[in-house]
Design an enzyme around this catalytic site. Structure first.
Site, PDB file in Angstrom:
ATOM      1  N   HIS A  69      -2.951 -10.062   5.887  1.00 15.15           N
ATOM      2  CA  HIS A  69      -2.613  -8.666   6.151  1.00 15.15           C
ATOM      3  C   HIS A  69      -1.341  -8.650   6.988  1.00 15.15           C
ATOM      4  O   HIS A  69      -1.298  -9.240   8.075  1.00 15.15           O
ATOM      5  CB  HIS A  69      -3.718  -7.959   6.934  1.00 15.15           C
ATOM      6  CG  HIS A  69      -4.956  -7.680   6.155  1.00 15.15           C
ATOM      7  ND1 HIS A  69      -5.130  -6.540   5.399  1.00 15.15           N
ATOM      8  CD2 HIS A  69      -6.094  -8.398   6.012  1.00 15.15           C
ATOM      9  CE1 HIS A  69      -6.318  -6.560   4.834  1.00 15.15           C
ATOM     10  NE2 HIS A  69      -6.921  -7.679   5.182  1.00 15.15           N
TER      11      HIS A  69
ATOM     12  N   ASP B 291       0.789  -1.227   0.000  1.00 14.72           N
ATOM     13  CA  ASP B 291       0.000   0.000   0.000  1.00 14.72           C
ATOM     14  C   ASP B 291       0.823   1.280   0.000  1.00 14.72           C
ATOM     15  O   ASP B 291       0.332   2.325  -0.433  1.00 14.72           O
ATOM     16  CB  ASP B 291      -0.960   0.002   1.193  1.00 14.72           C
ATOM     17  CG  ASP B 291      -2.098  -0.984   1.005  1.00 14.72           C
ATOM     18  OD1 ASP B 291      -2.310  -1.427  -0.135  1.00 14.72           O
ATOM     19  OD2 ASP B 291      -2.772  -1.316   1.992  1.00 14.72           O
TER      20      ASP B 291
ATOM     21  N   TYR C 160     -10.157  -1.207   1.330  1.00 14.09           N
ATOM     22  CA  TYR C 160      -9.913  -1.363   2.763  1.00 14.09           C
ATOM     23  C   TYR C 160      -9.712  -0.033   3.461  1.00 14.09           C
ATOM     24  O   TYR C 160      -9.097   0.887   2.935  1.00 14.09           O
ATOM     25  CB  TYR C 160      -8.684  -2.253   3.011  1.00 14.09           C
ATOM     26  CG  TYR C 160      -9.061  -3.675   3.341  1.00 14.09           C
ATOM     27  CD1 TYR C 160      -9.691  -3.980   4.544  1.00 14.09           C
ATOM     28  CD2 TYR C 160      -8.817  -4.719   2.460  1.00 14.09           C
ATOM     29  CE1 TYR C 160     -10.059  -5.272   4.856  1.00 14.09           C
ATOM     30  CE2 TYR C 160      -9.177  -6.023   2.756  1.00 14.09           C
ATOM     31  CZ  TYR C 160      -9.806  -6.293   3.961  1.00 14.09           C
ATOM     32  OH  TYR C 160     -10.174  -7.579   4.261  1.00 14.09           O
TER      33      TYR C 160
ATOM     34  N   HIS D 290      -7.149 -13.304   7.088  1.00 15.01           N
ATOM     35  CA  HIS D 290      -8.570 -13.026   6.880  1.00 15.01           C
ATOM     36  C   HIS D 290      -9.168 -14.048   5.918  1.00 15.01           C
ATOM     37  O   HIS D 290      -8.813 -14.078   4.736  1.00 15.01           O
ATOM     38  CB  HIS D 290      -8.753 -11.616   6.326  1.00 15.01           C
ATOM     39  CG  HIS D 290     -10.175 -11.132   6.407  1.00 15.01           C
ATOM     40  ND1 HIS D 290     -10.545  -9.843   6.072  1.00 15.01           N
ATOM     41  CD2 HIS D 290     -11.327 -11.750   6.795  1.00 15.01           C
ATOM     42  CE1 HIS D 290     -11.841  -9.691   6.245  1.00 15.01           C
ATOM     43  NE2 HIS D 290     -12.339 -10.846   6.667  1.00 15.01           N
TER      44      HIS D 290
END
Length: 756
Positions: free
Chosen positions: A510, A374, A459, A673
């Site tokens: 994550h 990110d 997200y 997740h």
């Protein structure tokens, strides 16, 4: 008779005048209730003397951004475009942000032994027309500006490969035009019958290929609905946009309902002759909408500051009881804090977010290779305005931020950081003496929180730095927002759960990386571990009988490779950055690093993309501080994962000594997740997060919170005394300051792909 009439007249006149007076008073109160504090007798009892230490780390101001931009535009030899939508073959400024000073220079100023370091800006320029990327330092800000090329200094090469460039707004504009002309128009029949004739919304997978130099992006399509991320339609395309000339872009592959095609014509032909299973469009309820299914019935609990705020925010410095620190928000890496002090002693030079990474599983190409880094998109870039009473407590202090990334002007993001004191809701410590001396002693756990929330595509990440009265600091993240999804075809259920109509919630990891530059009583620190073992011991009073007794095991790790503690391998439960000073009891004064995480497995090192995320191998890694090892990832890692500009494993490869050195801890937390039905409409924060707590361990001679004014103590007969129990006097402070009116401007800051 006349006298009686006069008396009645006077009586009614007095009543009338009395009513007029009451009405006037009510009107006066209503008109001024928003202007005058509802707690006029309550005084702000916490006063702080701020200094200019935070200015060393302050983000650039609106004027500084413009000063740097205009200076770079004026350099004719750089040939920089001034357009907000620079074409893929034009040179343009992608990023401007503050260049942090060298640590030694900053420390000399902070500790009163040197002058303030001059401020500089870091500028990233994409030279698509020339086929390379460069970075510059521009400064001194506020003076006569000059620029110098720092690319080689930072990356050991004079220029960076153009394929490592993130996709910028100008390139997205061309991609959207390409999709419209080469897909939507040429597939008009399929668009109408399979997808309802509405525009489809694209979502790109990353990385953009399988080897260095590739720029081939798989784009998945979703319904034109709010919460598009969980409305997949079963159609994906691969675009080759390697060339700086968009006229040379082309479709390489298409996927329709699980079947691959080489061209649009091939798909249209198969659709018309019935040799592909058709997707039949039907209207459905928008299960992704976040509009409540029932109307709100009232307000939940709200907190207030009965005696005024006990913290102070001035510029980028925060002071709270025994704490002080500076803060900033990097467009790339997000929230960070500097010069963190407790009771006047520096605990940490820097606490910052470094990277957020996700690896997805899927049977379809849009998610099969997806590995998001990110910071290459910009974590702090998407810190929008926070909503009062939801994202942060209503009465929090809110701070504006300014950024210059992928634009041609400085953007203001109102109220994008909040600061508030918060009652955690469970006591920090307490004891009720039931036996012998009946007493109660305890303390509410009030802590200061500084928060930003970044919405990166689907997200949303809630970033918190938390400062406790016991001297502990916590950095944590919680994830919410929408899961990424794919259209269900044969084999999909090996990669997740069905969560809606034709929708698979894809399994993913994550991983979050934090940087913690601890300075425990200076910069000469060491790394120690503690754990336990069971030792068989003979009982002194009964030698023939033996018992297994827990024993303390202490070690010191001496090199960077020894201190690189990998996920999936046994590691000591207590990790300490310690000084060579001791407390009153003879133990090294230290801070413990305590990681809480539910991370999945890290990508195997045999995978070619792994070197771009090698920091995630380690739950904790300790390295010697270097100014050129500022971040564990980089802006360029996402788009050239195979030959990354920053490979964190190289920080460890030289295996330097970490004994009595300036140490930096790189900490990775996260969660696995596996999406489920309750992720619809979107993911809740509960249980979806991770972080690290920095806790004093023999740093003090006793718990410092024993000196807090929040302590409570009473014994039989003194339950209602206010001397050591302010709760007993709460009735005297049952009021609150007037609240600010609710406002929101966040929609003014969203990305735009066309001129206003």
């Amino acid at each position: 008779m006349v006298a009686q009439v006069e008396k009645s007249y006077c009586k009614y006149l007095l009543i009338f005048l009395g009513l007029i007076s009451v009405i006037c008073n009510i009107v006066f109160i209503c008109l001024n209730s928003g202007k005058v504090s509802k707690c006029q007798t309550t005084q702000q009892i916490w006063k702080y003397d701020h200094n200019d230490h935070g200015s060393v780390f302050a983000d650039l101001s609106e004027d500084e951004y413009q000063q740097v931009r205009d200076f770079m535009w004026a350099q004719k030899d750089l040939e920089i475009s001034r357009s907000a939508f620079a074409k893929p073959n034009e040179n343009f400024i992608f990023l401007i942000e503050v260049a942090l000073p060298k640590k030694a220079d900053a420390l000399r100023f902070l500790d009163g032994k040197g002058s303030k370091p001059s401020r500089e800006a870091s500028v990233v320029v994409f030279y698509r027309a020339r086929g390379y990327l460069k970075e510059y330092a521009v400064g001194p800000l506020g003076g006569s500006l000059t620029y110098r090329d720092v690319t080689k200094e930072k990356y050991s090469q004079p220029e960076l490969k153009v394929n490592a460039q993130p996709v910028a707004v100008g390139e997205y504009v061309k991609l959207f035009e390409f999709l419209h002309h080469e897909v939507s128009i040429k597939m008009e029949k399929i668009m109408k019958e399979s997808f309802g004739g509405q525009p489809l919304l694209p979502f790109e997978g990353m990385p953009r290929g399988v080897k260095s130099g590739d720029r081939e992006t798989w784009v998945s399509f979703f319904r034109f609905e709010s919460g598009m991320y969980i409305h997949p339609v079963g159609f994906e395309v691969q675009i080759n946009h390697q060339s700086a000339n968009s006229s040379q872009w082309y479709l390489k592959k298409l996927l329709y309902n699980g079947r691959y095609f080489d061209t649009v014509d091939d798909l249209n032909e198969a659709y018309d002759n019935g040799t592909v299973t058709k997707i039949i469009y039907k209207d459905i309820f928008n299960y992704a909408s976040l509009k409540p299914r029932s109307k709100p019935t009232g307000l939940g609990p709200q907190q207030s500051y009965l005696q005024g705020k006990r913290f102070s925010v001035k510029d980028n410095q925060v002071m709270y009881m025994d704490w002080s620190f500076a803060f900033g928000l990097s467009s790339l890496t997000g929230m960070r804090a500097f010069d963190i002090r407790f009771k006047g002693e520096r605990i940490a030079y820097e606490l910052s977010v470094q990277e957020a990474m996700s690896v997805y599983g899927s049977v379809t190409p849009g998610m099969m290779l997806t590995k998001f880094l990110d910071s290459s998109i910009g974590i702090g870039r998407f810190a929008h305005e926070l909503v009062r009473g939801v994202d942060c407590p209503y009465g929090a202090a809110y701070v504006d931020t300014y950024r210059y990334i992928d634009t041609n002007y400085t953007q203001r993001f109102r109220n994008s950081i909040c600061v508030f004191e918060h009652d955690i809701g469970r006591p920090l410590r307490r004891h009720f003496s039931d036996f012998f001396h009946n007493k109660y002693g305890g303390m509410a756990n009030s802590a200061l929180i500084i928060r930003s929330i970044t919405a990166i595509g689907n997200y949303d990440y809630v970033w918190d730095f938390i400062f406790y009265q016991s001297g502990s600091v916590e950095a944590r993240v919680h994830a919410t927002g929408y899961i990424s999804s794919s259209y269900i075809i044969d084999g999909s259920l090996r990669y997740g759960h069905r969560v809606a109509e034709n929708t698979l919630g894809n399994i993913h990891t994550h991983f979050i990386n934090f940087k913690v530059d601890l300075d425990i009583l200076g910069v000469k620190n060491r790394f120690q571990t503690k754990d336990m073992t069971f030792e068989e011991t003979a009982l002194p009073w009964m030698p023939e009988r033996k018992a297994k007794v827990p024993r303390l095991v202490e070690n010191q790790l001496n090199t960077e490779q020894e201190a690189a503690l990998r996920y999936g391998q046994p590691m000591p439960r207590y990790l300490h950055v310690a000084s060579n000073h001791t407390n009153r009891w003879g133990h090294n004064r230290s801070y413990r690093i305590q990681v809480f995480s539910f991370a999945g497995d890290h990508l195997p090192e045999s995978e070619p993309e792994e070197s771009s995320m090698s920091w995630a191998r380690y739950k904790v890694a300790i390295t010697k501080h270097k100014d050129l090892e500022q971040t564990s990832s980089s802006l360029y890692s996402q788009n050239d994962m195979w030959l990354p500009m920053v490979d964190f494993s190289r920080f460890i490869a030289d295996n330097e000594s970490i004994v009595d050195e300036d140490l930096v801890a790189w900490i990775t937390a996260g969660f696995l997740h596996i999406p489920h039905a309750e992720d619809i409409p979107n993911t809740v924060t509960i249980g979806n997060g991770g972080g690290v707590i920095l806790r004093p361990h023999n740093y003090f001679d006793e718990d410092p919170s024993i000196y807090s004014p929040d302590g409570v103590f009473f014994e039989p007969g003194s339950e209602n005394s206010c001397e050591y129990n302010k709760m007993a006097c709460l009735k005297d402070d049952m009021c609150a300051s007037a609240l600010e009116p609710f406002t929101y401007h966040g929609f003014e800051e969203v990305l735009k792909f066309q001129e206003s």
